[in-house]
Design an enzyme around this catalytic site. Structure first.
Site, PDB file in Angstrom:
ATOM      1  N   HIS A  86       0.843  -1.334  -0.048  1.00  0.00           N
ATOM      2  CA  HIS A  86      -0.030  -0.017   0.041  1.00  0.00           C
ATOM      3  C   HIS A  86       0.918   1.254  -0.024  1.00  0.00           C
ATOM      4  O   HIS A  86       1.905   1.281   0.342  1.00  0.00           O
ATOM      5  CB  HIS A  86      -1.083   0.072   1.230  1.00  0.00           C
ATOM      6  CG  HIS A  86      -0.439   0.010   2.401  1.00  0.00           C
ATOM      7  ND1 HIS A  86       0.416   1.159   3.080  1.00  0.00           N
ATOM      8  CD2 HIS A  86      -0.412  -0.950   3.587  1.00  0.00           C
ATOM      9  CE1 HIS A  86       0.872   0.851   4.341  1.00  0.00           C
ATOM     10  NE2 HIS A  86       0.379  -0.562   4.634  1.00  0.00           N
ATOM     11  N   CYS A 134       2.942  -4.717   6.581  1.00  0.00           N
ATOM     12  CA  CYS A 134       2.846  -4.590   5.053  1.00  0.00           C
ATOM     13  C   CYS A 134       4.040  -4.214   4.494  1.00  0.00           C
ATOM     14  O   CYS A 134       5.025  -3.778   5.298  1.00  0.00           O
ATOM     15  CB  CYS A 134       1.598  -3.546   5.109  1.00  0.00           C
ATOM     16  SG  CYS A 134      -0.097  -3.968   5.557  1.00  0.00           S
TER      17      CYS A 134
END
Length: 182
Positions: free
Chosen positions: A135, A157
């Site tokens: 992301h 992430c």
């Protein structure tokens, strides 16, 4: 002493404003996601080198693009073991779905945990965690793009700048394998 109290109060007000700003921007979302590139221009593999903080998109063995990344707060300490350990998983997974309305600027979901990850966590008595994504920055914080890679700040992430995430979104279809290694 009065100056210290004033400084603390102003600091708390600033934190409250920033948290409110982040919540509002998370509700707004990332805007309109770019269209996918034509199939003959799409990546067929993603590799992530945790130690070098590099992610590369590949097509038929040739590099399409390379990115500096931030990882989970545990850095390159090893494979994700359980929920909350702030480690980025290691191994071979797939990009299995995408979220254009993510709280971060666009997001591509990595298929962690797989069966082995779930079995390992279960045997240790933990939940394996999940919701691991590639992301951009938290919505509204894109201006930090030039600085985001200076520390590992995600919960596990893989993060890139917002402009890079738009490029990745367009180049990476669902089903693309991703190999994450240390």
């Amino acid at each position: 002493m009065h100056a210290i109290k004033r400084f603390v109060v102003l600091g708390l007000i600033l934190v409250a404003l920033l948290l409110g700003y982040t919540k509002v921007m998370a509700r707004i979302g990332s805007g309109i996601a770019p269209d996918l590139e034509q199939p003959d221009r799409q990546a067929d593999l993603i590799t992530v080198d945790k130690r070098q903080r590099r992610m590369v998109l590949w097509r038929q063995g040739e590099s399409l693009a390379e990115y500096r990344i931030s990882l989970g707060g545990a850095g390159d300490e090893g494979h994700k073991q359980r929920e909350g350990d702030q480690r980025t998983p290691e191994g071979r997974y797939l990009i299995d779905w995408r979220n254009p309305k993510s709280m971060a600027h666009l997001s591509l979901h990595i298929s962690y945990p797989n069966e082995q990850d779930e079995a390992r966590a279960r045997a240790a008595g933990y939940a394996p965690g999940g919701n691991i994504m590639i992301h951009g920055l938290a919505n509204g914080w894109g201006w930090l793009g030039p600085l985001h890679h200076l520390w590992d700040w995600t919960d596990g992430c893989i993060a890139v700048r917002d402009d890079e995430m738009r490029q990745i979104w367009a180049l990476v279809p669902n089903g693309t394998p991703i190999e994450i290694r240390r």
